[in-house]
Design an enzyme around this catalytic site. Structure first.
Site: not given
Ligand SMILES: Cc1cc2nc3c(=O)[nH]c(=O)nc-3n(C[C@H](O)[C@H](O)[C@H](O)COP(=O)(O)OP(=O)(O)OC[C@H]3O[C@@H](n4cnc5c(N)ncnc54)[C@H](O)[C@@H]3O)c2cc1C
Length: 460
Positions: A12, A34, A43, A281, A426, A434
């Site tokens: 994100a 962080a 993933c 997330d 197809y 189909w």
């Molecule tokens: C093993 C695994 C497999 C997955 N497979 C899939 C898949 O196949 N398909 C799918 O759609 N999704 C999958 N996911 C889920 C997907 O990875 C997450 O939905 C996605 O990573 C979310 O991204 P995000 O940027 O919201 O958060 P995150 O990836 O959780 O990243 C959070 C970020 O915030 C930083 N952060 C947090 N707090 C602070 C702070 N106080 N100061 C500075 N930085 C901070 C962290 O260091 C990190 O950079 C999987 C997840 C895992 C663990």
């Protein structure tokens, strides 16, 4: 010059950063991260741990150099500790242990999720691992390499648990999946979950259902994982029971929380605080079909929300259109996919769902390598609108492409019958005149027509 500060540098956060720079190249973008792994595909961790992706560096969606070349400043290894929304500053702890106040005009929170770690005895034992961050994977990789475990318990039969069951099996580890539900993958209907469970067992994975782990303890060199009426001795335990939004920072800044304890956002990813956005997330998600906020932490959604937040942070007006819960996961030889809603959710939403299962060949059966797909279609009896679909079949059977056809149809509010009008490709090695999705939709339409006729005859 507008200064956008983004907290979090994963899906994100980096999507927001890149989009802000694209839309307004003159803006200053700073991403506080962080850890030291910006824009890594977590993933892909199960495939790094299985050895299929030998080098973890290959999991980067983009390198640091790519991100910086787009004009984004990264503050790696810096944790945001406090947000002052009045002064518009973020207090960031820097390596020396001191804090630094970073000013912003617009702020995007992309702090992601944290793994749920059940409060049971033994969670802190050597050999017990969560899997969320790159560092988690390095710790597990080091344990696998140095200690060569031969047995593992995976607590939780969700998609991460199942990907890891395959991953560890590939490394020669005997895996037991412990799932508190009746079948694995609760995002699927249980009948389909049974097929997935059979696939796991066919590959030597033991699956224990209806069991909630209550403690873990050391047993000589091993761990004993305990539940009521069940216990197993293993070399390592992986805890994969879900995630929760990482919102401590947002809460301390006084932001309003919403569904699932995630940061409340509107369709423009704006939080309750003017000029502060949230995505991924850590934020709630708009459900396009149910027309309500939900919590659905997925990478696919995080990218889209981040893009909208980044664009809006520099003056755009991009709406996050919403999710319909499209997902696909590989479990050994199977691809397992879903989109939209199932019957129970449809009933709660006041709809009148009909769900029909079909068994369909992925391509003409006379051409070598045909696989049978189980397709479950849910539609609304009153309107005939497509509500959801689930597919389980061999991963060579283009399951992902097919769930995406259903997802596109749902996105555009198509009727189940309308799927038959789609001009799909197809040729015998890939499909049928189909397509499988159309055959499954036609089976739904037929049952729907029959039940309508029965109702008509009864009331006539
Ligand atoms: C093993 C695994 C497999 C997955 N497979 C899939 C898949 O196949 N398909 C799918 O759609 N999704 C999958 N996911 C889920 C997907 O990875 C997450 O939905 C996605 O990573 C979310 O991204 P995000 O940027 O919201 O958060 P995150 O990836 O959780 O990243 C959070 C970020 O915030 C930083 N952060 C947090 N707090 C602070 C702070 N106080 N100061 C500075 N930085 C901070 C962290 O260091 C990190 O950079 C999987 C997840 C895992 C663990």
């Amino acid at each position: 010059m507008v200064k956008v500060v983004i907290i979090g540098g994963s899906d994100a956060g980096i999507a927001a950063a890149m989009r802000a720079r694209e839309v307004l190249p003159s803006c200053e973008v700073v991403v506080v991260v962080a850890d030291k792994y910006p824009n890594f595909s977590i993933c892909g961790l199960p495939y790094f741990l299985s050895g299929e992706v030998p080098d973890w560096r290959d999991l980067a969606h983009r390198t640091v150099a790519d991100i910086e070349a787009a004009g984004v400043r990264l503050m790696l290894g810096h944790t945001a500790r406090f947000i002052d929304t009045k002064r518009k500053t973020v207090s960031v702890s820097i390596k020396s242990g001191k804090t630094l106040d970073v000013e912003y005009d617009r702020l995007v929170l992309a702090t992601g999720a944290l793994p749920i770690l059940p409060s049971i005895p033994g969670m802190d034992l050597d050999g017990v691992f969560p899997l969320r961050f790159m560092d988690d994977s390095f710790a597990l990789q080091s344990f696998l390499t140095k200690r060569a475990p031969t047995s593992a318990a995976i607590i939780g039969g969700g998609y991460i648990g199942l990907e890891m069951a395959e991953s560890l099996t590939r490394r020669g580890v005997a895996v037991t999946v412990i799932e508190r539900g009746r079948t694995v993958l609760k995002t699927l209907s249980s009948g389909l979950g049974d097929i997935v469970q059979e696939e796991l067992m066919r590959h030597g994975v033991k699956v224990v259902n209806n069991v909630t782990v209550s403690s873990m303890e050391r047993s000589g060199e091993q761990l004993r994982v305990n539940a009521t009426g069940y216990s197993v001795k293993v070399d390592l335990a992986l805890v994969a029971v879900g995630v929760m939004p990482n919102v401590a920072l947002a809460e301390s800044a006084g932001l309003v929380m919403g569904t699932g304890g995630a940061i409340a956002v509107n369709r423009f990813m704006e939080t309750s605080e003017l000029g502060v956005y949230a995505a991924g997330d850590c934020a709630e998600t708009w459900h396009r079909l149910l027309q309500t906020a939900t919590y659905m932490p997925l990478g696919s959604t995080a990218h889209k929300q981040g893009r909208a937040a980044g664009e809006n942070a520099v003056g755009g007006k991009r709406e996050f259109i919403g999710t319909i819960g499209t997902q696909v996961v590989k479990v050994f030889d199977l691809a397992v996919a879903r989109t939209g809603i199932r019957g129970a959710a449809a009933r709660i939403a006041g709809l009148d769902p009909l769900t029909i299962d079909s068994e369909v060949w992925d391509h003409k059966a006379y051409y070598p390598g045909a696989h049978s797909l189980r397709i479950r279609v849910t539609g609304d009896c009153n309107s005939g609108i497509l509500l959801g679909a689930q597919i389980v079949g061999h991963h060579d059977g283009e399951v992902a492409k097919r769930i995406d056809i259903f997802a596109t149809a749902i996105h555009h509010g198509m009727s189940v019958d309308g799927l038959s009008n789609l001009d799909l490709s197809y040729t015998p090695p890939f499909g049928s005149p189909w397509d499988a999705v159309q055959i499954a939709s036609q089976a739904w339409v037929q049952k729907h027509d029959e039940s309508r006729i029965r109702r008509y005859v009864r009331t006539a």
